[in-house]
Write a protein that holds these residues in place. Structure first.
Motif, PDB file in Angstrom:
ATOM      1  N   LEU A 125      -5.052   0.769  -7.840  1.00 55.79           N
ATOM      2  CA  LEU A 125      -5.237   1.065  -9.260  1.00 55.79           C
ATOM      3  C   LEU A 125      -6.719   1.251  -9.567  1.00 55.79           C
ATOM      4  N   ASP A 126      -7.550   0.409  -8.958  1.00 57.48           N
ATOM      5  CA  ASP A 126      -9.003   0.566  -9.169  1.00 57.48           C
ATOM      6  C   ASP A 126      -9.428   1.973  -8.747  1.00 57.48           C
ATOM      7  N   ALA A 127      -8.898   2.423  -7.590  1.00 53.79           N
ATOM      8  CA  ALA A 127      -9.274   3.754  -7.086  1.00 53.79           C
ATOM      9  C   ALA A 127      -8.728   4.844  -8.011  1.00 53.79           C
ATOM     10  N   ILE A 128      -7.509   4.656  -8.479  1.00 54.54           N
ATOM     11  CA  ILE A 128      -6.911   5.672  -9.380  1.00 54.54           C
ATOM     12  C   ILE A 128      -7.720   5.781 -10.666  1.00 54.54           C
ATOM     13  N   TYR A 129      -8.107   4.630 -11.221  1.00 56.57           N
ATOM     14  CA  TYR A 129      -8.837   4.673 -12.493  1.00 56.57           C
ATOM     15  C   TYR A 129     -10.242   5.253 -12.298  1.00 56.57           C
ATOM     16  N   ALA A 130     -10.796   5.020 -11.091  1.00 62.69           N
ATOM     17  CA  ALA A 130     -12.148   5.534 -10.833  1.00 62.69           C
ATOM     18  C   ALA A 130     -12.126   7.057 -10.654  1.00 62.69           C
ATOM     19  N   ASP A 131     -11.022   7.582 -10.098  1.00 61.80           N
ATOM     20  CA  ASP A 131     -10.983   9.018  -9.804  1.00 61.80           C
ATOM     21  C   ASP A 131      -9.558   9.540 -10.040  1.00 61.80           C
ATOM     22  N   PRO A 132      -9.166   9.665 -11.319  1.00 63.31           N
ATOM     23  CA  PRO A 132      -7.778  10.004 -11.632  1.00 63.31           C
ATOM     24  C   PRO A 132      -7.353  11.366 -11.075  1.00 63.31           C
ATOM     25  N   VAL A 133      -8.306  12.309 -10.983  1.00 62.04           N
ATOM     26  CA  VAL A 133      -7.927  13.679 -10.608  1.00 62.04           C
ATOM     27  C   VAL A 133      -7.461  13.756  -9.155  1.00 62.04           C
ATOM     28  N   ARG A 134      -8.190  13.067  -8.257  1.00 59.37           N
ATOM     29  CA  ARG A 134      -7.863  13.198  -6.825  1.00 59.37           C
ATOM     30  C   ARG A 134      -7.032  12.018  -6.339  1.00 59.37           C
ATOM     31  N   SER A 135      -6.046  11.625  -7.143  1.00 64.09           N
ATOM     32  CA  SER A 135      -5.349  10.392  -6.785  1.00 64.09           C
ATOM     33  C   SER A 135      -3.847  10.566  -6.634  1.00 64.09           C
ATOM     34  N   VAL A 136      -3.397  11.799  -6.336  1.00 60.50           N
ATOM     35  CA  VAL A 136      -1.939  12.023  -6.304  1.00 60.50           C
ATOM     36  C   VAL A 136      -1.258  11.129  -5.257  1.00 60.50           C
ATOM     37  N   ALA A 137      -1.836  11.092  -4.069  1.00 66.46           N
ATOM     38  CA  ALA A 137      -1.202  10.299  -3.007  1.00 66.46           C
ATOM     39  C   ALA A 137      -1.232   8.819  -3.360  1.00 66.46           C
ATOM     40  N   ARG A 138      -2.374   8.382  -3.926  1.00 65.35           N
ATOM     41  CA  ARG A 138      -2.486   6.964  -4.329  1.00 65.35           C
ATOM     42  C   ARG A 138      -1.468   6.638  -5.399  1.00 65.35           C
ATOM     43  N   HIS A 139      -1.289   7.601  -6.281  1.00 65.26           N
ATOM     44  CA  HIS A 139      -0.332   7.462  -7.367  1.00 65.26           C
ATOM     45  C   HIS A 139       1.070   7.199  -6.806  1.00 65.26           C
ATOM     46  N   ASP A 140       1.471   8.026  -5.860  1.00 62.43           N
ATOM     47  CA  ASP A 140       2.805   7.881  -5.251  1.00 62.43           C
ATOM     48  C   ASP A 140       2.936   6.537  -4.557  1.00 62.43           C
ATOM     49  N   ARG A 141       1.877   6.163  -3.872  1.00 60.57           N
ATOM     50  CA  ARG A 141       1.902   4.878  -3.152  1.00 60.57           C
ATOM     51  C   ARG A 141       2.015   3.708  -4.158  1.00 60.57           C
ATOM     52  N   ALA A 142       1.268   3.819  -5.264  1.00 65.20           N
ATOM     53  CA  ALA A 142       1.332   2.743  -6.268  1.00 65.20           C
ATOM     54  C   ALA A 142       2.746   2.640  -6.840  1.00 65.20           C
ATOM     55  N   ALA A 143       3.370   3.788  -7.113  1.00 65.02           N
ATOM     56  CA  ALA A 143       4.744   3.774  -7.651  1.00 65.02           C
ATOM     57  C   ALA A 143       5.687   3.083  -6.669  1.00 65.02           C
ATOM     58  N   GLU A 144       5.488   3.422  -5.383  1.00 67.51           N
ATOM     59  CA  GLU A 144       6.328   2.834  -4.333  1.00 67.51           C
ATOM     60  C   GLU A 144       6.157   1.305  -4.292  1.00 67.51           C
ATOM     61  N   LEU A 145       4.892   0.864  -4.395  1.00 68.56           N
ATOM     62  CA  LEU A 145       4.614  -0.572  -4.303  1.00 68.56           C
ATOM     63  C   LEU A 145       5.130  -1.326  -5.531  1.00 68.56           C
ATOM     64  N   PHE A 146       4.978  -0.726  -6.703  1.00 69.95           N
ATOM     65  CA  PHE A 146       5.519  -1.391  -7.909  1.00 69.95           C
ATOM     66  C   PHE A 146       7.043  -1.546  -7.792  1.00 69.95           C
ATOM     67  N   ALA A 147       7.696  -0.478  -7.305  1.00 65.87           N
ATOM     68  CA  ALA A 147       9.161  -0.554  -7.152  1.00 65.87           C
ATOM     69  C   ALA A 147       9.508  -1.669  -6.167  1.00 65.87           C
ATOM     70  N   ALA A 148       8.727  -1.761  -5.069  1.00 67.82           N
ATOM     71  CA  ALA A 148       9.001  -2.804  -4.072  1.00 67.82           C
ATOM     72  C   ALA A 148       8.791  -4.189  -4.676  1.00 67.82           C
ATOM     73  N   LEU A 149       7.713  -4.323  -5.462  1.00 68.23           N
ATOM     74  CA  LEU A 149       7.441  -5.630  -6.094  1.00 68.23           C
ATOM     75  C   LEU A 149       8.595  -6.047  -6.990  1.00 68.23           C
ATOM     76  N   LEU A 150       9.061  -5.091  -7.784  1.00 68.80           N
ATOM     77  CA  LEU A 150      10.156  -5.396  -8.706  1.00 68.80           C
ATOM     78  C   LEU A 150      11.412  -5.783  -7.934  1.00 68.80           C
ATOM     79  N   ARG A 151      11.678  -5.059  -6.869  1.00 74.43           N
ATOM     80  CA  ARG A 151      12.877  -5.326  -6.078  1.00 74.43           C
ATOM     81  C   ARG A 151      12.816  -6.693  -5.412  1.00 74.43           C
ATOM     82  N   ARG A 152      11.614  -7.094  -4.998  1.00 75.41           N
ATOM     83  CA  ARG A 152      11.499  -8.324  -4.178  1.00 75.41           C
ATOM     84  C   ARG A 152      11.105  -9.552  -4.964  1.00 75.41           C
ATOM     85  N   HIS A 153      10.693  -9.353  -6.209  1.00 82.18           N
ATOM     86  CA  HIS A 153      10.162 -10.493  -6.956  1.00 82.18           C
ATOM     87  C   HIS A 153      11.166 -11.652  -7.032  1.00 82.18           C
ATOM     88  N   GLY A 154      12.448 -11.309  -7.068  1.00 84.48           N
ATOM     89  CA  GLY A 154      13.473 -12.358  -7.202  1.00 84.48           C
ATOM     90  C   GLY A 154      13.910 -12.961  -5.880  1.00 84.48           C
TER      91      GLY A 154
END
Ligand SMILES: Nc1ncnc2c1ncn2[C@@H]1O[C@H](COP(=O)(O)OP(=O)(O)OP(=O)(O)O)[C@@H](O)[C@H]1O
Ligand SMILES: [Mg+2]
Length: 385
Positions: free
Chosen positions: A106-135
């Protein structure tokens, strides 16, 4: 409209026993390890935040961890909602590897929003994993408030999760107003609906609960004049609190024989201003049309409004749909009825005197054309002077 710090909250909640029972049951189900999702929708100020706040006590009793976050259009950067819910509280020290990677991403995405497509996808993947595993270790509840204002990437994660069914071992509650309409929210809501989410519409309070709420706020029985104004709130708890607070601030409340009542009408002008501020979120176009409709009375036929404003019925309808979704007007056959007469009055009183007179003149013409009785037409003509 901020809600958490609103004064005037009474405890326990008035008139919400059934809804609280429903949510408590769902929380118990989640505590037993079954995932559940609830879509809690209701007009502004109807009590969504108050209801989900009440879940805190039950969560404590059931030893269910409760995480909450509120979306806001002022904080609409990528993943703001999910990071508020899942990352902010854990603090650097308490973070696992997924949280740590997400924080760096997220720090990297906020620092450079334009060149962050891959980071964006990875962050979405990780948030989904966190939600799935939190319980995994224990059941939990996640309350995401005001998702109608959520950042698009958080909504996208929620949409993807819905395709897999309920979040394991979690009660997920998404609260939302029916407006503004956003396609990305509609897509997430549709996906959750297909995934079996419970839809809970929070309706305004009934007349008895409305008075009970006001009596709780003032600490004594209320008299007929104040009850009259309360009846115009359409059972919206925020408007009820506004009525009481404005009357009190204006020194318009008097006690006679243990009954508290309002006196005079001077306090109704600041009340109109408060109410107009409450509906500002509808935007100028919707408010302008509703203001014109207010001239026709508490209820009106859409075709009459169309001739009043000189626009095609279809155009009026498209604009009014937002007012309908917000609960400011309600449909009754081919008529629309203002949901809160207090709001209609505030809109009417907010019209410039010249504009109001011109609108009454046009209303007289439009209603005569439509075959309205002469006394109605005359009443408009009198107000046109
Ligand atoms: N059932 C209730 N009993 C007592 N007070 C209530 C009740 N429901 C709401 N209130 C009060 O009404 C006000 C508005 O409620 P709340 O903030 O929960 O509405 P909301 O639906 O979350 O609004 P928004 O759409 O702006 O988020 C608050 O002051 C709250 O304390
Ligand atoms: Mg709220």
């Amino acid at each position: 409209m901020s809600t958490a710090a609103e004064p005037g909250r009474t405890w326990p909640l008035v008139g919400r026993a059934a809804e609280l029972d429903d949510l408590d049951d769902l929380l118990s189900t989640a505590a037993d390890g079954v995932g559940m999702t609830v879509l809690l929708e209701g007009e502004a100020g109807v009590g969504k935040t108050s209801l989900v706040d009440a879940l805190r006590g039950s969560a404590r009793l059931l030893d269910v961890e409760l995480l909450t976050a509120r979306a806001s259009e002022l904080r609409n950067w990528p993943f703001a909602l999910l990071s508020d819910a899942l990352l902010v509280r854990s603090g650097r020290a308490g973070r696992g590897p997924v949280e740590a990677e997400l924080t760096d991403l997220l720090d990297a995405i906020y620092a450079d929003p334009v060149r962050s497509v891959a980071r964006h996808d990875r962050a979405a993947e990780l948030f989904a994993a966190l939600l799935r595993r939190h319980g995994d270790s224990r059941p939990w509840a996640l309350v995401l408030e005001d998702v109608h204002e959520a950042d698009a990437p958080s909504l996208e994660v929620l949409l993807q999760l819905a395709h897999e069914g309920a979040v394991p071992r979690a009660l997920v509650v998404l609260t939302m107003r029916p407006v503004p309409y956003r396609p990305e929210l509609a897509a997430a809501v549709a996906a959750w609906t297909r995934a079996g989410a419970r839809y809970l519409e929070l309706r305004p309070l009934n007349a008895r609960a409305t008075v009970e709420l006001a009596e709780n706020l003032v600490g004594s029985p209320v008299g007929p004049s104040l009850r009259g104004t309360l009846a115009t709130t359409g059972g919206n708890p925020r408007l009820v609190a506004d009525v009481v607070r404005t009357a009190r601030a204006a020194g318009a409340l008097v006690v006679t024989d243990g009954v508290l009542d309002s006196t005079g009408v001077a306090w109704l002008t600041p009340l109109d201003e408060v109410v107009r501020r409450r509906i500002e979120y509808l935007g100028p176009e919707v408010l302008a049309l509703l203001g014109q409709a207010s001239v026709l009375g508490t209820s009106f036929v859409i075709a009459d409004l169309a001739s009043l404003v000189g626009d095609p019925v279809g155009d009026c309808w498209r604009t009014l749909r937002h007012g309908l979704a917000a609960g400011v007007v309600r449909a009754r056959g081919d008529r629309l009825v203002f949901g809160h007469d207090l709001v209609r009055g505030a809109l009417y009183n907010g019209l410039e005197p010249d504009q109001r007179r011109a609108l009454h003149a046009r209303a007289a013409w439009a209603l005569r054309q439509a075959g309205a009785p002469p006394q109605i037409v005359t009443a408009h003509l009198e107000r046109a002077r």
